[in-house]
Design a protein around this motif. Structure first.
Motif, mmCIF file in Angstrom:
data_model
loop_
_atom_site.group_PDB
_atom_site.id
_atom_site.type_symbol
_atom_site.label_atom_id
_atom_site.label_comp_id
_atom_site.label_asym_id
_atom_site.label_seq_id
_atom_site.Cartn_x
_atom_site.Cartn_y
_atom_site.Cartn_z
ATOM 1 N N LEU A 190 0.832 -1.203 0.000
ATOM 2 C CA LEU A 190 0.000 0.000 0.000
ATOM 3 C C LEU A 190 0.869 1.256 0.000
ATOM 4 O O LEU A 190 0.625 2.189 -0.774
ATOM 5 C CB LEU A 190 -0.911 -0.010 1.229
ATOM 6 N N ALA A 191 1.905 1.286 0.850
ATOM 7 C CA ALA A 191 2.770 2.465 0.963
ATOM 8 C C ALA A 191 3.500 2.749 -0.343
ATOM 9 O O ALA A 191 3.609 3.908 -0.770
ATOM 10 C CB ALA A 191 3.770 2.254 2.094
ATOM 11 N N GLU A 192 3.986 1.694 -0.987
ATOM 12 C CA GLU A 192 4.704 1.887 -2.252
ATOM 13 C C GLU A 192 3.778 2.425 -3.341
ATOM 14 O O GLU A 192 4.166 3.288 -4.134
ATOM 15 C CB GLU A 192 5.324 0.563 -2.701
ATOM 16 N N SER A 193 2.568 1.922 -3.374
ATOM 17 C CA SER A 193 1.609 2.384 -4.379
ATOM 18 C C SER A 193 1.234 3.837 -4.137
ATOM 19 O O SER A 193 1.110 4.629 -5.083
ATOM 20 C CB SER A 193 0.355 1.497 -4.347
ATOM 21 N N VAL A 194 1.050 4.210 -2.876
ATOM 22 C CA VAL A 194 0.721 5.596 -2.539
ATOM 23 C C VAL A 194 1.895 6.502 -2.881
ATOM 24 O O VAL A 194 1.724 7.615 -3.407
ATOM 25 C CB VAL A 194 0.361 5.713 -1.041
ATOM 26 N N ARG A 195 3.122 6.031 -2.622
ATOM 27 C CA ARG A 195 4.317 6.823 -2.883
ATOM 28 C C ARG A 195 4.482 7.118 -4.374
ATOM 29 O O ARG A 195 4.963 8.187 -4.768
ATOM 30 C CB ARG A 195 5.550 6.103 -2.341
ATOM 31 N N LYS A 196 4.106 6.194 -5.220
ATOM 32 C CA LYS A 196 4.211 6.402 -6.673
ATOM 33 C C LYS A 196 3.292 7.517 -7.145
ATOM 34 O O LYS A 196 3.599 8.234 -8.090
ATOM 35 C CB LYS A 196 3.857 5.107 -7.411
ATOM 36 N N ARG A 197 2.151 7.635 -6.476
ATOM 37 C CA ARG A 197 1.196 8.667 -6.879
ATOM 38 C C ARG A 197 1.503 10.004 -6.226
ATOM 39 O O ARG A 197 1.355 11.067 -6.811
ATOM 40 C CB ARG A 197 -0.222 8.230 -6.479
ATOM 41 N N SER A 198 1.908 9.926 -4.945
ATOM 42 C CA SER A 198 2.228 11.143 -4.199
ATOM 43 C C SER A 198 3.021 10.761 -2.962
ATOM 44 O O SER A 198 2.666 9.811 -2.258
ATOM 45 C CB SER A 198 0.934 11.859 -3.793
ATOM 46 N N ALA A 199 4.091 11.482 -2.712
ATOM 47 C CA ALA A 199 4.921 11.161 -1.545
ATOM 48 C C ALA A 199 4.169 11.381 -0.238
ATOM 49 O O ALA A 199 4.452 10.764 0.783
ATOM 50 C CB ALA A 199 6.194 12.012 -1.560
ATOM 51 N N LYS A 200 3.159 12.250 -0.297
ATOM 52 C CA LYS A 200 2.402 12.589 0.901
ATOM 53 C C LYS A 200 1.553 11.405 1.353
ATOM 54 O O LYS A 200 0.823 10.806 0.570
ATOM 55 C CB LYS A 200 1.497 13.782 0.615
ATOM 56 N N GLY A 201 1.660 11.047 2.621
ATOM 57 C CA GLY A 201 0.835 9.995 3.188
ATOM 58 C C GLY A 201 1.398 8.603 3.057
ATOM 59 O O GLY A 201 0.799 7.647 3.545
ATOM 60 N N ALA A 202 2.569 8.449 2.410
ATOM 61 C CA ALA A 202 3.116 7.106 2.185
ATOM 62 C C ALA A 202 3.689 6.501 3.472
ATOM 63 O O ALA A 202 3.575 5.306 3.695
ATOM 64 C CB ALA A 202 4.182 7.154 1.104
ATOM 65 N N ASP A 203 4.317 7.312 4.288
ATOM 66 C CA ASP A 203 4.974 6.803 5.493
ATOM 67 C C ASP A 203 4.159 7.074 6.755
ATOM 68 O O ASP A 203 4.683 7.533 7.777
ATOM 69 C CB ASP A 203 6.370 7.419 5.620
ATOM 70 N N TYR A 204 2.885 6.771 6.670
ATOM 71 C CA TYR A 204 1.986 6.929 7.808
ATOM 72 C C TYR A 204 1.184 5.644 8.013
ATOM 73 O O TYR A 204 0.951 4.890 7.071
ATOM 74 C CB TYR A 204 1.024 8.107 7.590
ATOM 75 N N VAL A 205 0.783 5.426 9.239
ATOM 76 C CA VAL A 205 -0.020 4.240 9.553
ATOM 77 C C VAL A 205 -1.286 4.669 10.287
ATOM 78 O O VAL A 205 -1.349 5.761 10.859
ATOM 79 C CB VAL A 205 0.771 3.234 10.418
ATOM 80 N N GLY A 206 -2.283 3.802 10.268
ATOM 81 C CA GLY A 206 -3.542 4.124 10.940
ATOM 82 C C GLY A 206 -3.429 4.012 12.445
ATOM 83 O O GLY A 206 -3.688 4.967 13.179
ATOM 84 N N VAL A 207 -3.029 2.834 12.921
ATOM 85 C CA VAL A 207 -2.854 2.598 14.361
ATOM 86 C C VAL A 207 -1.651 1.692 14.574
ATOM 87 O O VAL A 207 -1.232 0.956 13.667
ATOM 88 C CB VAL A 207 -4.097 1.934 15.008
ATOM 89 N N TYR A 208 -1.105 1.754 15.771
ATOM 90 C CA TYR A 208 -0.061 0.821 16.196
ATOM 91 C C TYR A 208 -0.677 -0.186 17.166
ATOM 92 O O TYR A 208 -1.482 0.184 18.032
ATOM 93 C CB TYR A 208 1.088 1.552 16.897
ATOM 94 N N VAL A 209 -0.311 -1.440 16.975
ATOM 95 C CA VAL A 209 -0.709 -2.494 17.906
ATOM 96 C C VAL A 209 0.509 -2.794 18.766
ATOM 97 O O VAL A 209 1.594 -3.095 18.244
ATOM 98 C CB VAL A 209 -1.169 -3.765 17.176
ATOM 99 N N VAL A 210 0.349 -2.688 20.082
ATOM 100 C CA VAL A 210 1.474 -2.807 21.005
ATOM 101 C C VAL A 210 1.248 -3.992 21.948
ATOM 102 O O VAL A 210 0.201 -4.082 22.595
ATOM 103 C CB VAL A 210 1.638 -1.512 21.834
ATOM 104 N N ARG A 211 2.219 -4.881 22.010
ATOM 105 C CA ARG A 211 2.145 -5.983 22.975
ATOM 106 C C ARG A 211 2.906 -5.593 24.229
ATOM 107 O O ARG A 211 3.997 -5.023 24.152
ATOM 108 C CB ARG A 211 2.743 -7.261 22.386
#
Length: 385
Positions: A190-211
């Motif tokens: 998903l990140a790579e596909s977003v990066r090809k279209r626009s650098a904005k938003g590629a290196d972000y995640v929705g939530v972190y799951v923490v153990r």
């Protein structure tokens, strides 16, 4: 044994009335059980959570993402033993009616945090190695007839375009509470596909799951995590996985309260119907009860006869209602598809159905039993049914 046979004969002395009353009980107890199961299904996501997992999201709203570089800082927090992340995708499979949860995840770390997803090693390895691979729960695969190796196209809404995935694995839940209706694929894809279209938003995640290492320390570790990112451009809010899921359930709280109320109203209505039946029965047998008292039977014996007959009718109708609930719930689960992660009639629900049946039987007989216990023998013998 003699008493039971007597109660059974009394219960079916007026067959049509008894059968119609039992039919009402079957419908009412079945409806009560089905509504209780819907409430349980709404909370299925909550019941399937783990006490060793926390969810870290943007403090403003779930719709605001978090930077990917937070991952390394999260690992340094005392008490944290593992992390992963996910993004809601929100794609459409063929038509908008085919709704199911879709998440872009970091495969290896995400599966390590969710041991309740039982996936064989070959399928797990194939998924991790294939950037366009995906895995799904058994329930979802069965619903759409998917098999390993199938190509699954999703039409993006949040992320535009047509996305093609290859099904690499199907997981089974460790128990009935495990969600088998999700679709998981590579966050990196998903990140790579977003990066090809626009650098904005590629290196972000929705939530972190923490153990975390100790469930009892969840509040303390949550505070440590949020303190780590205080006064940053993206402050965090960390809570237990259960609290996170309850946040979604609370959005439908009014609906759940209404369903809960209706389930008990149904029981009250059938209680009134049953009470009317027992009152008519007692009135018709006024002379019989007076004769019993004249022969030396105590008022308590008359009371037992009425309560026993009422309970026989109520428990027979309730028992049949419980049995009918199972196939109807199965048909309902099939009809709603993946709307509910788990839709199973629980033992608690069946116990409540049995309890409701018994309460209906007892309450329905209370007034006529009290009246018959106080009947005057002379007046009773004068009564013509």
């Amino acid at each position: 044994m003699f008493i039971f046979r007597l109660l059974l004969k009394n219960a079916f002395r007026h067959k049509l009335r008894t059968l119609l009353t039992m039919l009402g009980l079957i419908v009412a107890i079945c409806a009560f059980g089905l509504l209780r199961t819907i409430i349980d299904a709404w909370y299925a996501g909550v019941d399937g959570t783990s006490s060793t997992r926390l969810i870290t999201r943007n403090a403003i709203s779930l719709t605001f993402p978090l930077p990917l570089n937070y991952a390394e800082r999260l690992k340094t927090v005392e008490g944290v033993t593992g992390i992963s992340w996910s993004n809601w995708f929100g794609g459409i499979y063929i038509t908008e009616r085919n709704f199911f949860p879709q998440f872009a995840v970091e495969p290896a770390s995400y599966l390590a945090l969710y041991p309740e997803y039982v996936l064989n090693e070959d399928e797990k390895k194939a998924f991790i190695l294939d950037r366009q691979g995906a895995i799904v729960g058994r329930k979802l695969a069965n619903q759409y007839g998917w098999k390993i190796g199938d190509q699954i196209p999703l039409r993006g809404t949040i992320f535009p375009g047509t996305w093609a995935f290859t099904l690499r694995g199907i997981w089974d839940g460790v128990d009935a509470k495990t969600d088998e209706s999700q679709f998981l694929f590579h966050w990196q894809f998903l990140a790579e596909s977003v990066r090809k279209r626009s650098a904005k938003g590629a290196d972000y995640v929705g939530v972190y799951v923490v153990r975390i290492n100790e469930p009892n320390n969840a509040p303390l570790i949550s505070e440590r995590i949020d303190a780590q990112f205080k006064n940053s451009l993206a402050e965090t809010l960390t809570e237990t996985e259960k609290a996170f899921q309850l946040g979604f359930v609370s959005m439908s709280e009014a609906i759940l309260v209404a369903i809960n109320a209706v389930s008990f109203v149904i029981v009250i209505i059938i209680m009134a119907v049953m009470a009317n039946t027992m009152t008519m029965t007692a009135r018709e047998r006024l002379a019989e009860y007076a004769t019993l008292k004249a022969l030396g039977f105590s008022p308590g014996f008359v009371v037992k006869l009425l309560f026993g007959e009422s309970l026989v009718i109520a428990l027979m109708g309730g028992g049949l209602g419980m049995l009918v609930t199972l196939p109807i719930a199965a048909a309902f689960a099939k009809a709603v598809g993946t709307l509910f992660p788990s839709f199973v009639v629980s033992e608690t629900t069946m116990a409540l159905q049995l309890l409701a049946s018994a309460i209906v039987g007892v309450v329905a007989a209370a007034w006529p039993a009290w009246k018959m216990s106080r009947i005057d023998i002379v007046n009773g013998l004068r009564h013509v049914a």
